[in-house]
Design an enzyme around this catalytic site. Structure first.
Site, short mmCIF file in Angstrom:
data_model
loop_
_atom_site.label_atom_id
_atom_site.label_comp_id
_atom_site.label_asym_id
_atom_site.label_seq_id
_atom_site.Cartn_x
_atom_site.Cartn_y
_atom_site.Cartn_z
N LYS A 78 0.85 -1.21 0.00
CA LYS A 78 0.00 0.00 0.00
C LYS A 78 0.88 1.25 0.00
O LYS A 78 1.92 1.29 0.67
CB LYS A 78 -0.91 -0.03 1.24
CG LYS A 78 -1.94 1.10 1.29
CD LYS A 78 -2.83 0.95 2.52
CE LYS A 78 -3.86 2.07 2.62
NZ LYS A 78 -4.76 1.93 3.78
N SER A 156 -9.75 2.49 2.95
CA SER A 156 -8.80 3.16 2.08
C SER A 156 -7.90 2.22 1.30
O SER A 156 -7.27 2.62 0.33
CB SER A 156 -7.93 4.10 2.92
OG SER A 156 -7.14 3.36 3.85
N SER A 180 -10.37 0.15 7.19
CA SER A 180 -9.77 0.27 5.86
C SER A 180 -9.11 -0.99 5.32
O SER A 180 -8.65 -1.01 4.19
CB SER A 180 -8.74 1.41 5.85
OG SER A 180 -9.39 2.65 5.87
#
Length: 493
Positions: A78, A156, A180
């Site tokens: 990420k 997210s 998330s």
């Protein structure tokens, strides 16, 4: 062997050890899949040369017979994790051009375990969002599709979820501040675990809300989550909130036996207007755990209804403090200044250009609730509510509950553009089942459990006792086996 990118971590590990396949072949399969999936916009920074170099090194370790479980496994990272020499932007314009000279602890531990980084994954800007629509790179797209509509992969960690669901990588790192990891996992038919706060180091992870942020793996199966989590965990002296506790062998704890365990069903999670499909799936999950020998117990978590408002005071307050460091002075974007502009104008223009609307919104909320006249009315009150929410869970576990079963999300994945600008509060409601876990610092896992009427994945969430990720993973392993979920998105990209 064909379709190597479709293997699970456990399968790939066993094939690597048996000599059926090499890490280089695995990596090349994933790089090929990534190259053919531009429409998903999951990977935003590509590192093919680095990946192949690490894959060759992994093959040498495997040949020498001293390779950990993650050695040779291609993964995505990420964009919130700082990666040495590789752009790390947190999907924000304000960090444009930032290439850290250091590696986050979690990604370093994966690297040291021999995992192969394929590149950086899309996400909501500074991890603020539930749909991946606040990203400076544009949104990632869910590989699941219905009625020809592009759907959100969640947020997210949307790029991570999309990449794992579409077999672009074998697994990915995510972070979870209010859901998330778990919400995108539920939206894409994948597994995502948020460990206990302090189990994974936060050092080198771009901060959103420091008392809530926690890294975790996003994988294709619960077994894979256990394997990857073990490599990510461990005490880190560089993070003052990192727990100095031994890391158990999570995979060895997947016994499949939950007889005699008490699974709590919190009555407060039965929300008004909850879709019948979610309600039915929740009941079905409870029945499956009962059939596996667990006792299903109705419990009360009375302060649940205050969790969302408390979260949306505490998280923006911490964000406004954390994001104050982005001032255009040391790194990242700096606005062009006009004649006569001073330092105040530089700060204002840089932040106006560098932060997107959602980040600006949360910084403003956070600054407001921390201001002199409102600190006690909002921030301090939210902290007290947080303590009560934590106490609710403590009392449930003290009464003998081993894990708590809830829905993961209030709906299946929704269409891109359906919620983003129209009503931010509606978007915030996506976190209704997940934020309590972050506020209480507990481990939580989302497991795919079925499909809705349109054929989209739905997930269930299990919440565990602090530091007992092994037991939580075992319960999730039982649930996963019972649901028999094997559906994959039909390739359109």
């Amino acid at each position: 062997m064909s379709d190597l990118n479709k293997l699970t971590i456990a399968q790939a590990r066993d094939h690597l050890r048996a000599g059926d396949v090499t890490a280089v072949e695995l990596t090349e399969a994933c790089l090929g899949a990534i190259a053919g999936a531009e429409k998903l916009n999951a990977f935003v920074h590509h590192t093919p040369d680095l990946a192949l170099a690490r894959a060759k090194a992994a093959d040498a370790r495997i040949a020498a017979g001293n390779a950990p479980a993650m050695c040779g496994i291609p993964v995505g990272i990420k964009d919130l994790f700082c990666t040495e020499g590789v752009p790390s932007q947190a999907a924000s314009r304000i960090l444009e051009g930032f290439k850290p000279e250091y590696e986050s602890t979690v990604s370093a531990q994966l690297r040291d375990a021999g995992a192969v980084m394929l590149g950086k994954l899309n996400m909501d800007e500074f991890a603020m969002g539930s749909s991946n629509e606040t990203s400076v790179y544009g949104n990632a797209v869910n590989p699941w599709k219905v009625d020809g509509r592009d759907l959100t992969p969640g947020g997210s960690s949307g790029g991570s979820a999309a990449a794992v669901a579409a077999d672009l990588c074998l697994a990915a790192t995510g972070t979870d501040t209010g859901g998330s990891i778990r919400q995108p996992a539920a939206f894409t038919g994948t597994v995502g675990i948020k460990p206990t706060y302090g189990r994974c180091s936060r050092w080198g992870v771009v901060a959103f809300a420091s008392s809530l942020d926690q890294a975790g793996p996003m994988t294709k199966t619960v077994r894979d989550a256990a394997i990857m989590l073990q490599a990510m965990c461990g005490h880190d002296a560089k993070d003052s909130t990192s727990a100095d506790l031994p890391v158990p062998d999570f995979e060895a704890m997947l016994t499949g036996d939950i007889r005699g365990q008490k699974i709590g069903i919190p009555r407060e999670y039965r929300m008004d207007g909850m879709p019948a499909e979610i309600e039915a799936l929740w009941k079905q999950g409870a029945d499956m755990l009962r059939d596996a020998g667990a006792e299903i117990v109705d419990i009360s978590l009375p302060h649940t209804k205050y969790a969302l408002p408390a979260y949306y005071v505490i998280a923006p307050a911490e964000a406004s403090s954390n994001l104050a460091r982005y001032d255009g002075v040391r790194f990242g974007h700096r606005a062009k200044l006009g004649p006569g502009d001073g330092i105040s104008e530089m700060y204002e223009k840089t932040r106006a250009e560098g932060f997107g609307p959602e980040v600006q919104r949360r910084v403003m909320i956070g600054t407001y609730v921390l201001s002199a006249g409102f600190y006690d009315a909002y921030y301090n009150r939210a902290r007290k509510v947080r303590s009560l929410i934590k106490r609710d869970f403590e009392q449930a576990f003290a009464a003998g509950i081993d894990a708590i079963l809830t829905p993961a999300t209030p709906s299946a994945a929704f269409g891109l553009g359906e919620m983003a600008e129209a009503d931010p509060v509606q978007m915030y409601l996506n976190d209704v089942f997940t934020v309590t876990v972050n506020l209480a610092g507990l481990p939580g896992i989302a497991v795919p459990a079925g499909l809705d009427a349109k054929g989209l994945p739905l997930g269930l969430q299990l919440i565990g006792r602090p530091w007992e990720e092994g037991a939580l993973l075992n319960t999730a392993h039982v649930l996963e086996a019972a649901t028999g979920f094997v559906s994959k998105p039909v390739k359109w990209w």
